[in-house]
Design a protein around this motif. Structure first.
Motif, mmCIF file in Angstrom:
data_model
loop_
_atom_site.group_PDB
_atom_site.id
_atom_site.type_symbol
_atom_site.label_atom_id
_atom_site.label_comp_id
_atom_site.label_asym_id
_atom_site.label_seq_id
_atom_site.Cartn_x
_atom_site.Cartn_y
_atom_site.Cartn_z
ATOM 1 N N GLY A 36 0.768 -1.240 0.000
ATOM 2 C CA GLY A 36 0.000 0.000 0.000
ATOM 3 C C GLY A 36 0.798 1.288 0.000
ATOM 4 N N THR A 37 2.043 1.250 -0.463
ATOM 5 C CA THR A 37 2.820 2.508 -0.478
ATOM 6 C C THR A 37 2.441 3.362 -1.702
ATOM 7 O OG1 THR A 37 4.605 1.506 -1.778
ATOM 8 C CG2 THR A 37 4.805 1.424 0.645
ATOM 9 N N GLY A 38 2.517 4.662 -1.512
ATOM 10 C CA GLY A 38 2.271 5.576 -2.628
ATOM 11 C C GLY A 38 3.307 5.380 -3.719
ATOM 12 N N GLY A 39 4.528 5.025 -3.284
ATOM 13 C CA GLY A 39 5.612 4.848 -4.258
ATOM 14 C C GLY A 39 5.313 3.752 -5.255
ATOM 15 N N VAL A 40 4.808 2.605 -4.782
ATOM 16 C CA VAL A 40 4.497 1.495 -5.697
ATOM 17 C C VAL A 40 3.348 1.887 -6.627
ATOM 18 C CG1 VAL A 40 3.466 -0.819 -5.749
ATOM 19 C CG2 VAL A 40 5.465 -0.369 -4.316
ATOM 20 N N GLU A 41 2.375 2.618 -6.057
ATOM 21 C CA GLU A 41 1.245 3.101 -6.872
ATOM 22 C C GLU A 41 1.741 4.017 -7.991
ATOM 23 O OE1 GLU A 41 -1.895 3.676 -3.481
ATOM 24 O OE2 GLU A 41 -2.334 5.127 -5.094
ATOM 25 N N ARG A 42 2.606 4.949 -7.631
ATOM 26 C CA ARG A 42 3.107 5.931 -8.617
ATOM 27 C C ARG A 42 3.871 5.221 -9.739
ATOM 28 N NH1 ARG A 42 3.226 11.284 -6.308
ATOM 29 N NH2 ARG A 42 2.774 11.295 -4.074
ATOM 30 N N ALA A 43 4.658 4.199 -9.360
ATOM 31 C CA ALA A 43 5.406 3.449 -10.386
ATOM 32 C C ALA A 43 4.448 2.671 -11.271
ATOM 33 C CB ALA A 43 6.389 2.501 -9.698
ATOM 34 N N GLY A 44 3.470 2.016 -10.635
ATOM 35 C CA GLY A 44 2.490 1.232 -11.397
ATOM 36 C C GLY A 44 1.758 2.089 -12.410
ATOM 37 N N ALA A 45 1.501 3.331 -12.042
ATOM 38 C CA ALA A 45 0.773 4.248 -12.942
ATOM 39 C C ALA A 45 1.597 4.543 -14.194
ATOM 40 C CB ALA A 45 0.452 5.547 -12.211
ATOM 41 N N ARG A 46 2.947 4.353 -14.068
ATOM 42 C CA ARG A 46 3.821 4.601 -15.234
ATOM 43 C C ARG A 46 4.226 3.295 -15.911
ATOM 44 N NH1 ARG A 46 6.585 9.570 -15.292
ATOM 45 N NH2 ARG A 46 5.213 11.172 -14.384
ATOM 46 N N GLY A 47 3.620 2.170 -15.475
ATOM 47 C CA GLY A 47 3.965 0.882 -16.102
ATOM 48 C C GLY A 47 5.352 0.393 -15.726
ATOM 49 N N ILE A 48 5.883 0.895 -14.611
ATOM 50 C CA ILE A 48 7.217 0.473 -14.157
ATOM 51 C C ILE A 48 7.058 -0.753 -13.259
ATOM 52 C CG2 ILE A 48 9.200 1.138 -12.724
ATOM 53 C CD1 ILE A 48 8.643 4.059 -13.590
ATOM 54 N N PRO A 49 7.863 -1.807 -13.467
ATOM 55 C CA PRO A 49 7.762 -3.010 -12.618
ATOM 56 C C PRO A 49 7.921 -2.661 -11.139
ATOM 57 C CG PRO A 49 9.262 -3.390 -14.456
ATOM 58 C CD PRO A 49 8.920 -1.932 -14.474
ATOM 59 N N THR A 50 7.158 -3.336 -10.283
ATOM 60 C CA THR A 50 7.242 -3.081 -8.841
ATOM 61 C C THR A 50 7.284 -4.410 -8.088
ATOM 62 O OG1 THR A 50 4.850 -3.096 -8.559
ATOM 63 C CG2 THR A 50 5.870 -0.960 -9.062
ATOM 64 N N PHE A 51 7.733 -4.344 -6.842
ATOM 65 C CA PHE A 51 7.643 -5.522 -5.965
ATOM 66 C C PHE A 51 7.485 -5.038 -4.529
ATOM 67 C CE2 PHE A 51 12.311 -4.820 -6.131
ATOM 68 C CZ PHE A 51 12.587 -4.725 -4.776
ATOM 69 N N VAL A 52 6.934 -5.943 -3.704
ATOM 70 C CA VAL A 52 6.862 -5.705 -2.263
ATOM 71 C C VAL A 52 7.612 -6.846 -1.596
ATOM 72 C CG1 VAL A 52 5.365 -5.521 -0.242
ATOM 73 C CG2 VAL A 52 4.654 -4.511 -2.428
ATOM 74 N N CYS A 53 8.557 -6.506 -0.743
ATOM 75 C CA CYS A 53 9.374 -7.526 -0.068
ATOM 76 C C CYS A 53 9.307 -7.233 1.428
ATOM 77 C CB CYS A 53 10.810 -7.454 -0.600
ATOM 78 S SG CYS A 53 11.858 -8.822 -0.059
ATOM 79 N N ARG A 54 8.458 -8.018 2.161
ATOM 80 C CA ARG A 54 8.167 -7.708 3.562
ATOM 81 C C ARG A 54 8.983 -8.581 4.506
ATOM 82 N NH1 ARG A 54 3.119 -7.359 5.675
ATOM 83 N NH2 ARG A 54 3.291 -9.617 5.918
ATOM 84 N N VAL A 55 9.565 -7.972 5.499
ATOM 85 C CA VAL A 55 10.382 -8.731 6.468
ATOM 86 C C VAL A 55 9.585 -9.860 7.112
ATOM 87 C CG1 VAL A 55 11.609 -8.545 8.673
ATOM 88 C CG2 VAL A 55 11.955 -6.816 6.898
ATOM 89 N N PRO A 56 8.298 -9.641 7.525
ATOM 90 C CA PRO A 56 7.547 -10.720 8.192
ATOM 91 C C PRO A 56 7.306 -11.949 7.305
ATOM 92 C CG PRO A 56 6.438 -8.602 8.486
ATOM 93 C CD PRO A 56 7.521 -8.399 7.462
ATOM 94 N N ASP A 57 7.496 -11.785 5.983
ATOM 95 C CA ASP A 57 7.270 -12.939 5.086
ATOM 96 C C ASP A 57 8.450 -13.911 5.067
ATOM 97 O OD1 ASP A 57 4.853 -11.833 4.483
ATOM 98 O OD2 ASP A 57 5.444 -11.007 2.527
ATOM 99 N N PHE A 58 9.512 -13.575 5.813
ATOM 100 C CA PHE A 58 10.713 -14.429 5.773
ATOM 101 C C PHE A 58 11.071 -14.932 7.165
ATOM 102 C CE2 PHE A 58 11.821 -13.761 1.385
ATOM 103 C CZ PHE A 58 11.154 -12.579 1.081
ATOM 104 N N ASP A 59 11.719 -16.096 7.221
ATOM 105 C CA ASP A 59 12.072 -16.697 8.525
ATOM 106 C C ASP A 59 13.115 -15.852 9.247
ATOM 107 O OD1 ASP A 59 11.889 -20.075 7.153
ATOM 108 O OD2 ASP A 59 10.351 -18.707 7.951
ATOM 109 N N THR A 60 14.060 -15.329 8.476
ATOM 110 C CA THR A 60 15.119 -14.524 9.118
ATOM 111 C C THR A 60 15.327 -13.223 8.339
ATOM 112 O OG1 THR A 60 16.891 -15.374 7.722
ATOM 113 C CG2 THR A 60 16.332 -16.680 9.689
ATOM 114 N N ARG A 61 15.952 -12.287 8.990
ATOM 115 C CA ARG A 61 16.264 -10.983 8.374
ATOM 116 C C ARG A 61 17.214 -11.204 7.201
ATOM 117 N NH1 ARG A 61 14.952 -5.440 9.616
ATOM 118 N NH2 ARG A 61 16.135 -4.229 8.125
ATOM 119 N N GLU A 62 18.129 -12.185 7.368
ATOM 120 C CA GLU A 62 19.092 -12.477 6.296
ATOM 121 C C GLU A 62 18.349 -12.986 5.057
ATOM 122 O OE1 GLU A 62 19.345 -13.431 9.431
ATOM 123 O OE2 GLU A 62 20.940 -12.011 9.996
ATOM 124 N N ASP A 63 17.307 -13.816 5.269
ATOM 125 C CA ASP A 63 16.536 -14.319 4.117
ATOM 126 C C ASP A 63 15.855 -13.157 3.388
ATOM 127 O OD1 ASP A 63 17.276 -16.849 4.792
ATOM 128 O OD2 ASP A 63 15.334 -17.461 5.619
#
Ligand code: GRF
Length: 186
Positions: A36-63
């Motif tokens: 839900g960041t404005g940054g990803v929205e703004r990029a999407g509006a220009r057809g620029i590839p985006t990704f979301v990489c969330r710390v809670p989705d991984f077992d460790t910070r290193e992952d």
């Protein structure tokens, strides 16, 4: 110059890069650490590839750090720009990619997540923003450029941050244009 931009918030710094007039750089991917960041929205509006990489989705910070490094590398960036990205980057990213950060205070004063609030609370009459190379610390890498902003008597955190952001956006476009022209930093 191929830029990967990391955001956590409204993305107005990113927008300044997208709106630059015939810049010597292009934004090839925008990544965020949260949904839900404005940054990803703004990029999407220009057809620029985006990704979301969330710390809670991984077992460790290193992952998480390794996954972020892979997601960035996929797009072959020359440089990563952290524009309001609120996570400390680890060695997987920093050992493989050059990263520039923009911070809304005159480092080394007022590092960390509340630079504007801390400067205002300290009662400084002049603050500003800093563009610096990212190292393993928080807002500690070699300084590239800075802009000064006077604090007005009636300023609160929001009004001061908005005025800093005007300078920050101009500083970022200017710094990235210089880094595109002279690539001796690579
Ligand atoms: C910028 O002032 C950045 O320096 C700080 O957070 C703000 C992000 O603003 N860390 P935006 O997301 O680029 O609008």
């Amino acid at each position: 110059l191929r830029l990967a931009v990391l955001v956590s918030g409204s993305g107005t710094n990113l927008q300044a890069l997208l709106d630059a007039d015939a810049p010597p750089f292009e934004v090839v991917v925008v990544g965020a650490d949260r949904d839900g960041t404005g940054g990803v929205e703004r990029a999407g509006a220009r057809g620029i590839p985006t990704f979301v990489c969330r710390v809670p989705d991984f077992d460790t910070r290193e992952d998480w750090d390794a996954a972020l490094a892979r997601l960035l590398a996929e797009h072959g960036p020359d440089l990563v720009v952290s524009a309001g990205f609120m996570k400390v980057l680890g060695p997987e990213v920093l050992d493989t990619l050059r990263v520039v950060n923009t911070h809304p205070a005159l480092l080394p004063s007022f590092p960390g997540a509340h630079g504007v609030r801390d400067a205002l609370a300290h009662g400084v009459r002049v603050t500003g923003c800093t563009c610096h190379w990212v190292d393993a610390g928080v807002d500690t890498g070699p300084i590239i450029d800075q802009r000064a902003v006077r604090v007005e008597d009636d300023d609160d955190v929001v009004s001061l941050h908005e005025r800093i952001k005007v300078q920050e956006r101009a500083m970022l476009v200017e710094v990235l244009s210089r880094l595109a022209a002279d690539r001796s930093w690579r």
